[in-house]
Design a protein around this motif. Sequence first.
Motif, mmCIF file in Angstrom:
data_model
loop_
_atom_site.group_PDB
_atom_site.id
_atom_site.type_symbol
_atom_site.label_atom_id
_atom_site.label_comp_id
_atom_site.label_asym_id
_atom_site.label_seq_id
_atom_site.Cartn_x
_atom_site.Cartn_y
_atom_site.Cartn_z
ATOM 1 N N ARG A 11 1.020 -1.073 -0.111
ATOM 2 C CA ARG A 11 -0.175 -0.005 -0.076
ATOM 3 C C ARG A 11 0.915 1.343 0.018
ATOM 4 O O ARG A 11 0.186 2.419 -0.654
ATOM 5 C CB ARG A 11 -0.657 -0.085 1.037
ATOM 6 C CG ARG A 11 -1.897 -1.159 0.809
ATOM 7 C CD ARG A 11 -3.106 -0.946 2.304
ATOM 8 N NE ARG A 11 -2.601 -0.862 3.282
ATOM 9 C CZ ARG A 11 -2.960 0.125 4.629
ATOM 10 N NH1 ARG A 11 -4.537 0.498 4.388
ATOM 11 N NH2 ARG A 11 -2.050 -0.107 5.265
ATOM 12 N N LEU A 156 -3.065 2.798 9.734
ATOM 13 C CA LEU A 156 -2.957 3.426 8.741
ATOM 14 C C LEU A 156 -4.336 2.700 7.816
ATOM 15 O O LEU A 156 -4.005 1.508 6.747
ATOM 16 C CB LEU A 156 -1.855 2.299 8.141
ATOM 17 C CG LEU A 156 -0.505 3.228 7.057
ATOM 18 C CD1 LEU A 156 -0.779 4.451 7.106
ATOM 19 C CD2 LEU A 156 0.405 2.583 6.849
ATOM 20 N N PRO A 157 -5.547 3.630 7.582
ATOM 21 C CA PRO A 157 -5.832 3.099 6.933
ATOM 22 C C PRO A 157 -6.273 3.693 5.866
ATOM 23 O O PRO A 157 -5.071 4.085 5.196
ATOM 24 C CB PRO A 157 -7.381 4.079 7.540
ATOM 25 C CG PRO A 157 -6.767 5.064 7.836
ATOM 26 C CD PRO A 157 -5.481 4.856 8.961
ATOM 27 N N ASP A 158 -6.658 2.881 4.699
ATOM 28 C CA ASP A 158 -6.363 3.880 3.160
ATOM 29 C C ASP A 158 -6.764 5.357 2.847
ATOM 30 O O ASP A 158 -7.752 5.039 3.687
ATOM 31 C CB ASP A 158 -7.304 2.860 2.151
ATOM 32 C CG ASP A 158 -6.354 1.211 2.245
ATOM 33 O OD1 ASP A 158 -5.679 1.502 2.243
ATOM 34 O OD2 ASP A 158 -7.218 0.092 1.513
ATOM 35 N N GLY A 159 -6.517 5.619 1.690
ATOM 36 C CA GLY A 159 -6.779 6.743 1.598
ATOM 37 C C GLY A 159 -5.314 7.756 1.147
ATOM 38 O O GLY A 159 -4.622 7.298 1.438
ATOM 39 N N GLU A 160 -6.421 9.493 -0.002
ATOM 40 C CA GLU A 160 -5.367 9.432 -0.296
ATOM 41 C C GLU A 160 -4.897 10.577 0.862
ATOM 42 O O GLU A 160 -4.759 11.164 2.001
ATOM 43 C CB GLU A 160 -6.006 10.610 -1.391
ATOM 44 C CG GLU A 160 -6.472 9.329 -1.770
ATOM 45 C CD GLU A 160 -6.052 8.461 -2.545
ATOM 46 O OE1 GLU A 160 -5.033 9.395 -3.292
ATOM 47 O OE2 GLU A 160 -5.943 7.691 -3.215
ATOM 48 N N LYS A 178 -4.515 7.939 14.195
ATOM 49 C CA LYS A 178 -3.997 6.535 12.558
ATOM 50 C C LYS A 178 -3.530 8.694 11.724
ATOM 51 O O LYS A 178 -3.112 9.112 12.099
ATOM 52 C CB LYS A 178 -5.373 7.220 12.311
ATOM 53 C CG LYS A 178 -6.664 8.412 12.336
ATOM 54 C CD LYS A 178 -8.213 8.514 11.449
ATOM 55 C CE LYS A 178 -9.117 8.816 11.007
ATOM 56 N NZ LYS A 178 -9.963 8.872 10.889
ATOM 57 N N THR A 180 -3.426 8.324 7.252
ATOM 58 C CA THR A 180 -3.518 7.238 6.070
ATOM 59 C C THR A 180 -1.896 7.544 5.435
ATOM 60 O O THR A 180 -1.377 8.005 5.345
ATOM 61 C CB THR A 180 -4.394 8.711 5.137
ATOM 62 O OG1 THR A 180 -3.689 9.361 4.639
ATOM 63 C CG2 THR A 180 -5.535 8.816 5.038
ATOM 64 N N VAL A 181 -2.956 6.675 3.984
ATOM 65 C CA VAL A 181 -1.416 5.881 3.611
ATOM 66 C C VAL A 181 -0.539 6.913 2.452
ATOM 67 O O VAL A 181 0.213 6.784 2.282
ATOM 68 C CB VAL A 181 -2.032 4.585 2.378
ATOM 69 C CG1 VAL A 181 -1.199 4.144 1.650
ATOM 70 C CG2 VAL A 181 -2.483 2.980 3.653
ATOM 71 N N ASP A 183 -0.803 10.150 3.037
ATOM 72 C CA ASP A 183 0.319 10.929 3.281
ATOM 73 C C ASP A 183 1.401 10.380 4.187
ATOM 74 O O ASP A 183 2.500 10.277 4.119
ATOM 75 C CB ASP A 183 -0.702 11.659 4.920
ATOM 76 C CG ASP A 183 -1.507 12.745 4.767
ATOM 77 O OD1 ASP A 183 -0.829 13.197 3.417
ATOM 78 O OD2 ASP A 183 -2.276 12.716 5.240
ATOM 79 N N THR A 184 1.411 9.067 4.753
ATOM 80 C CA THR A 184 2.319 8.254 5.050
ATOM 81 C C THR A 184 3.586 7.947 3.754
ATOM 82 O O THR A 184 4.796 8.193 3.961
ATOM 83 C CB THR A 184 2.540 6.698 5.472
ATOM 84 O OG1 THR A 184 1.668 6.883 6.589
ATOM 85 C CG2 THR A 184 3.253 6.391 5.763
ATOM 86 N N GLU A 206 -1.747 12.263 12.179
ATOM 87 C CA GLU A 206 -2.307 13.076 11.463
ATOM 88 C C GLU A 206 -3.033 13.920 12.389
ATOM 89 O O GLU A 206 -3.273 13.498 13.956
ATOM 90 C CB GLU A 206 -3.613 13.051 11.027
ATOM 91 C CG GLU A 206 -5.240 12.232 11.316
ATOM 92 C CD GLU A 206 -6.192 11.821 10.671
ATOM 93 O OE1 GLU A 206 -7.480 12.043 10.832
ATOM 94 O OE2 GLU A 206 -6.018 11.694 8.961
#
Length: 206
Positions: A11, A156-160, A178, A180-181, A183-184, A206
């Motif tokens: 991811r 680490l949830p999916d997300g932009e 949390k 997002t993927v 941002d990481t 975040e």
Amino acid sequence: MKIAVFGATGRVGSRVVNKATEENIEVNALVRDRARAQEMIPNAHLIEGNAKNPEDVEATIQGCDIVFSGLGTDKTTTLSQAVRAMIQSMNKYKVDRIITIGTAGILNSRVEEGSYRFQTSESKRRQTFAAEEHLFVFGALTGSNLSWTILCPTYLPDGEAAGRIRHEVNYLPVDGKKITVGDTAQFAFEEIKESRFPRSRVGLSE
């Protein structure tokens, strides 16, 4: 710059690879499934193999300037086996920078001095295998002469990428829940380019 990437279809890893190739940065990516990888990271140079195989790791690192690993644990010892091979190959080819994705569990605890988060009530996970694998990576890199950075996101949830990134060296930012993927991956790519946190664990939320 040329980057050797492990966990390139994961991811975070796939986003880092695509960010790099969009900026015309060369990428060697070690992948298990070439056909799947060609769909996900079409502009990387693909090396089909296994991160547990030192020869495949060496072939990926040879000719590169920096290593990025987004490898997870997947309930196996792949991560600890791979990092041994990475360090060996990096020393052989005089590649001195590595950025990896770890886990917030290996950051310092705020509630029990001298403990890691996964060892205390700060961690909600009851199973510690993954954290112990990442702790092995931390120990192996600390014991090396490499310039390493371990990025340690919490849940680490999916997300932009939304740009809502807090970070803290050695600790998870206060009340971090949390990140997002996206941002990481953005933070990781910036670290690849700028080397802001040498020989440090960096907590992300975040």
